[in-house]
Design an enzyme around this catalytic site. Structure first.
Site, short mmCIF file in Angstrom:
data_model
loop_
_atom_site.label_atom_id
_atom_site.label_comp_id
_atom_site.label_asym_id
_atom_site.label_seq_id
_atom_site.Cartn_x
_atom_site.Cartn_y
_atom_site.Cartn_z
N HIS A 1 0.85 -1.21 0.00
CA HIS A 1 0.00 0.00 0.00
C HIS A 1 0.88 1.26 0.00
O HIS A 1 0.61 2.22 -0.72
CB HIS A 1 -0.87 0.05 1.25
CG HIS A 1 -1.82 -1.10 1.40
ND1 HIS A 1 -1.72 -2.01 2.41
CD2 HIS A 1 -2.91 -1.46 0.66
CE1 HIS A 1 -2.70 -2.90 2.31
NE2 HIS A 1 -3.42 -2.60 1.26
N GLY B 1 -2.62 -1.57 -7.41
CA GLY B 1 -1.51 -2.51 -7.46
C GLY B 1 -1.71 -3.61 -8.49
O GLY B 1 -2.82 -4.13 -8.64
N GLN B 2 -0.62 -3.98 -9.15
CA GLN B 2 -0.65 -5.09 -10.11
C GLN B 2 -0.95 -6.42 -9.40
O GLN B 2 -1.44 -7.36 -10.02
CB GLN B 2 0.70 -5.16 -10.83
CG GLN B 2 0.87 -6.31 -11.80
CD GLN B 2 -0.17 -6.29 -12.90
OE1 GLN B 2 -0.57 -5.23 -13.35
NE2 GLN B 2 -0.62 -7.47 -13.31
P1 AMP Z 1 -6.37 -3.73 -0.50
O1 AMP Z 1 -6.23 -2.95 0.78
O2 AMP Z 1 -5.90 -5.14 -0.39
O3 AMP Z 1 -7.72 -3.57 -1.13
O4 AMP Z 1 -5.35 -3.07 -1.51
C1 AMP Z 1 -5.37 -1.70 -1.81
C2 AMP Z 1 -4.50 -1.41 -2.99
O5 AMP Z 1 -3.16 -1.81 -2.71
C3 AMP Z 1 -4.92 -2.18 -4.25
O6 AMP Z 1 -4.76 -1.34 -5.39
C4 AMP Z 1 -3.96 -3.33 -4.27
O7 AMP Z 1 -3.75 -3.86 -5.56
C5 AMP Z 1 -2.71 -2.67 -3.73
N1 AMP Z 1 -1.79 -3.67 -3.18
C6 AMP Z 1 -2.10 -4.66 -2.29
N2 AMP Z 1 -1.02 -5.44 -2.07
C7 AMP Z 1 -0.02 -4.95 -2.85
C8 AMP Z 1 1.33 -5.32 -3.07
N3 AMP Z 1 1.90 -6.36 -2.46
N4 AMP Z 1 2.07 -4.59 -3.95
C9 AMP Z 1 1.50 -3.52 -4.60
N5 AMP Z 1 0.23 -3.12 -4.42
C10 AMP Z 1 -0.53 -3.81 -3.56
#
Ligand code: AMP
Length: 291
Positions: A37, A148-149
């Protein structure tokens, strides 16, 4: 950093920043922040003047109450990390602020939402994601939004809905941040017990094994998939899916067509449950036909 919980206050704060000529970047999260994040925040800070982070555990994208209840919450720690990373506005609304009584609209991105994680998580999952992202983009109206990818299907869906609905925002997809051993960072990794945490490295190793085979000239989608599955099996991981799809349309590759004959980049994506954690990972392969 200001923490804001209402849409009215959020709009006022963003308008004030915009009035000062500031470019606005949005990082949408469900909290339980980690370096993945924070990498999005870093990228946003490099490209925008004001970074808005939303922290909202969106109930409509959880297919089961248990999964929602088990989702880690760490509001205070998240606020500290967001502030230290340079977030200017932290938007942390309650469920009733986002979904008031009478809420009745759903955004569905047909085609992209049904395969891969859509198959196991059900049709409601990506509808929940698409709807909340559309709402957040409307609430914040950022110049750029960072995703994030790691969540490749979500990234494809968000890119498509922004294009289809003419939402005036640039979407930036940022690389997956990994632990030193290769495991993709995820809020769900906290659910892994020590032995499971060790096995979980099988996901990224499966991707690497297939990538190495492709780099050595393997172009058969079935063979590449089998190589990834074998590596998962070495770590006692039974995959929910191992899929080679077009990175933009998410359409599965035809096993009879060599991977390098497919127009555009190819996404190799895996999902597997390890212990109590459902994990996903992926890599994009851009294959030179001459290799
Ligand atoms: P989430 O809180 O899991 O919904 O993620 C929020 C954002 O962070 C989303 O755009 C995810 O794709 C990104 N994200 C989560 N984990 C990673 C990671 N390991 N590397 C890069 N981006 C991430």
């Amino acid at each position: 950093m200001r923490t804001i919980t209402t849409i009215t206050e959020l709009r006022r704060a963003v308008a004030a920043a915009r009035g000062r000529g500031r470019m606005i970047g949005l990082v949408a999260t469900m909290g339980a922040l980690h370096d993945g994040h924070l990498s999005l925040v870093g990228r946003a800070r490099g490209e925008c003047d004001t970074v808005v982070m939303s922290v909202f555990v969106n109930p409509t994208q959880f297919e089961s109450r248990d999964d929602l209840a088990a989702y880690p919450l760490s509001a205070e720690r998240d606020a500290d990390l967001a502030e230290a990373a340079g977030v200017e506005i932290l938007f942390a609304p309650a469920v009733g602020e986002v979904y008031p009584d009478g809420f009745a609209t759903t955004v569905t991105v047909a085609g992209l939402s049904e395969g891969l994680c859509g198959e196991s998580r059900g049709p409601g999952h990506f509808a929940g994601v698409a709807t909340v992202v559309t709402k957040l983009l409307n609430m914040v109206a950022p110049d750029v939004a960072y995703f994030g990818q790691k969540d490749a299907q979500q990234a494809a869906i968000v890119s498509r809905l922004v294009r289809d609905l003419d939402i005036p925002v640039r979407i930036e997809i940022c690389p997956t941040v990994r632990e030193p051993d290769g495991l993709a960072m995820s809020s769900r990794n906290a659910r892994l017990r020590p032995a499971e945490r060790k096995r979980a490295v099988g996901l990224s190793q499966a991707l690497t094994a297939a990538e190495q085979a492709a780099a050595a000239g393997e172009r058969d989608a079935d063979v590449l998939g089998r190589i990834a599955r074998r590596k998962l099996a070495e770590h006692a991981i039974d995959a929910e899916y191992v899929a080679l799809v077009s990175a933009t349309t998410l359409v599965p590759l035809d096993p009879l067509v060599p991977v390098d004959a497919v127009a555009g980049p190819v996404l190799l994506a895996v999902a597997a449950t390890v212990g109590a954690a459902r994990l996903i990972d992926n890599t994009i392969m851009v294959l030179d036909p001459r290799n």
